[in-house]
Design a protein around this motif. Structure first.
Motif, mmCIF file in Angstrom:
data_model
loop_
_atom_site.group_PDB
_atom_site.id
_atom_site.type_symbol
_atom_site.label_atom_id
_atom_site.label_comp_id
_atom_site.label_asym_id
_atom_site.label_seq_id
_atom_site.Cartn_x
_atom_site.Cartn_y
_atom_site.Cartn_z
ATOM 1 N N LEU A 58 0.824 -1.220 0.000
ATOM 2 C CA LEU A 58 0.000 0.000 0.000
ATOM 3 C C LEU A 58 0.855 1.265 0.000
ATOM 4 C CD1 LEU A 58 -2.849 -1.015 2.462
ATOM 5 C CD2 LEU A 58 -3.158 -0.282 0.087
ATOM 6 N N GLY A 82 -10.046 -2.369 -8.034
ATOM 7 C CA GLY A 82 -11.261 -3.156 -8.158
ATOM 8 C C GLY A 82 -11.925 -3.280 -6.792
ATOM 9 N N ILE A 85 -10.595 -5.154 -3.549
ATOM 10 C CA ILE A 85 -9.510 -4.705 -2.666
ATOM 11 C C ILE A 85 -9.794 -3.317 -2.092
ATOM 12 C CG2 ILE A 85 -7.722 -6.221 -3.609
ATOM 13 C CD1 ILE A 85 -6.802 -4.042 -5.446
#
Ligand code: MSP
Length: 474
Positions: A234, A258, A261
């Motif tokens: 991340l 998407g 996630i």
């Protein structure tokens, strides 16, 4: 610098266990469209588009072992496949990020040390069922028939180990407040509501390290452990611009991903940023999932289509158009060869391609030049659609103009005018103006044809192309 504005867009960084998936192409294409849109508005130097690959963790280590390679050799062998696929699809990113870049490890260690020093990380024991496919622990409420809903063919693995935990629970009220005050926006609205509901239901702290996984970045204060692949990944959105000296782009304007996630991106990510005292991204946008011929896209079911196959059949502009016009970004949808073929022929070969071919022929040699100064910006409605990530709507508006222009030509019948070039030129002038505007408006989605329009139609003379704008399907 125009307006003093900058634009930073990200895609998730993709797992390199397999070749690029049409799902990852879809996310990356949307980011490319936004980057191209804003480059035309703000200037290339004021836009930063980052994509890349997520290369650590248990899943990648297992695939490397299966391939009989060291993890680093394995990831090095897959990354070029991504770069090649993105090149074929005309993805013009500014930086291809790799989590195995040592500069990333350095920055991740620094930022987590800061979060640790601030007291938001503690040691505990995790016991639970892990899905290697998702690279996450699966709770009872996530499971379908006792298995991971996204990877029903993979056994969940019982894990019990010492982990470091991040105090996510402490941030839940702050996140609810930040979302409600639009400090960061989660879109579409339905996704925002899902996230708020889940946050209001209470959240547990999350594990951020692994004791048993060596393929990862060591935890600076306890190097026997490595970072949990998700939390390290991340931070790519932040470490990239940081180590490239592009800190002025922070925070991201749009982060695309998407819906599978979203929790990581709309909750865990922001909580970590708050803990690190960093500004939050402005928009987290989750697009939908698509099926192929009404069925889940799955290698094991043999139901797949690769980005390369789509580009091969319809060209890169064609592939981009078909994916983006199939259904609205943010919704779920279905893709199929039949609908691709039909739409390609109707909208590109007959629609745009035909208008360009007939207009070029009609305007050849006439004195009706369109100067590039006449087309300086996107049409208003189209612009609003791009900025709202309503790509299909932007395209619908452009195709309305294509149809209107065709209708105008059919009504005026300029081909019947034989010996009055001035009259013919007058009739053709609005046609050429529309075509130039169409070229400008489609540029983010269909960059190749847009460039050709500029070359053939805007300038002192109109020159017909020497081959069809869109080849007929064989
Ligand atoms: N590595 C993580 C992301 C880390 S970001 C810090 C990851 N990688 S992934 O390779 O699995 O990402 C795949 C992307 O493709 C996701 O954005 C996912 O939503 C998208 N899709 C995968 N299958 C899809 C469909 N069938 N339809 C649309 N998009 C889908 O997750």
């Amino acid at each position: 610098m125009k307006n003093g504005k900058t634009f930073y867009v990200t895609t998730p960084i993709y797992y390199v266990n397999a070749a690029p998936h049409v799902g990852s192409f879809y996310t990356t294409l949307a980011a490319d469209i936004l980057a191209r849109y804003y480059r035309a508005k703000l200037g290339r130097e004021n836009v930063y588009f980052q994509t890349g690959t997520d290369e650590h963790g248990q899943k990648i280590a297992e695939y490397a072992e299966k391939a009989g390679k060291e993890p680093k050799d394995f990831v090095d062998s897959v990354v070029p496949e991504f770069k090649k696929a993105w090149e074929l699809g005309d993805i013009d990113y500014d930086f291809f990020f790799r989590t195995t870049d040592p500069r990333h490890a350095e920055k991740v260690s620094e930022i987590f040390q800061k979060i640790y020093d601030a007291g938001y990380i503690y040691k505990g024991t995790y016991e639970g069922l892990y899905c290697v496919g998702c690279e996450k622990f699966i709770t009872e409420s996530d499971m379908v028939n006792g298995r991971c809903p996204l990877h029903p063919d993979k056994d969940l693995i019982e894990q019990k180990e010492e982990n470091y935990f991040f105090k996510l629970s402490e941030f839940a009220p702050k996140l609810i407040d930040a979302i409600e005050r639009n400090q960061y926006i989660i879109a579409p609205e339905k996704r925002k509501n899902e996230i708020l509901n889940r946050l209001q239901g209470g959240v547990e702290d999350v594990s951020i390290s692994r004791e048993s996984i060596s393929w990862g970045i060591p935890i600076p204060w306890d190097p026997k452990h490595t970072f949990y692949v998700w939390v390290e990944a991340l931070f790519d959105y932040w470490t990239g611009p940081k180590f490239l000296d592009k800190g002025q782009f922070w925070p991201p304007n749009v982060q695309l991903l998407g819906k599978d996630i979203l929790w990581f991106h709309a909750v865990i990510w922001e909580a970590l940023l708050l803990a690190a005292e960093l500004p939050l991204p402005k928009l987290i946008f989750a697009h939908g999932f698509f099926t192929l011929n009404g069925q889940k896209i799955s290698k094991s079911l043999g139901n797949t289509i690769s980005p390369e196959e789509i580009v091969e059949s319809y060209g890169s502009d064609g592939a981009r158009y078909l994916l983006m016009s199939a259904f609205s970004f943010g919704n779920d949808g279905d893709l199929s060869r039949d609908s691709f073929n039909e739409k390609y022929t109707a909208d590109l070969v007959h629609g745009l391609g035909n208008l360009l071919a007939r207009s070029a022929k009609l305007a050849e040699g006439l004195d009706a030049p369109i100067s590039s100064i006449d087309v300086l910006d996107y049409s208003e409605g189209v612009s609003a659609d791009y900025e709202a990530l309503a790509f299909d709507q932007a395209l619908i508006k452009v195709w309305d103009l294509i149809r209107d222009t065709d209708k105008y030509l059919n009504e005026k019948e300029p081909w019947k005018i034989k010996d009055d070039p001035a009259r013919k030129a007058k009739i053709m002038e609005p046609v050429l103006r529309n075509i130039a505007q169409i070229g400008y408006d489609i540029q983010p989605v269909l960059p190749k044809i847009a460039e050709l329009i500029l070359e053939k139609f805007v300038g002192s003379v109109v020159t017909p192309a020497d081959k069809p704008y869109f080849e007929k399907l064989r």
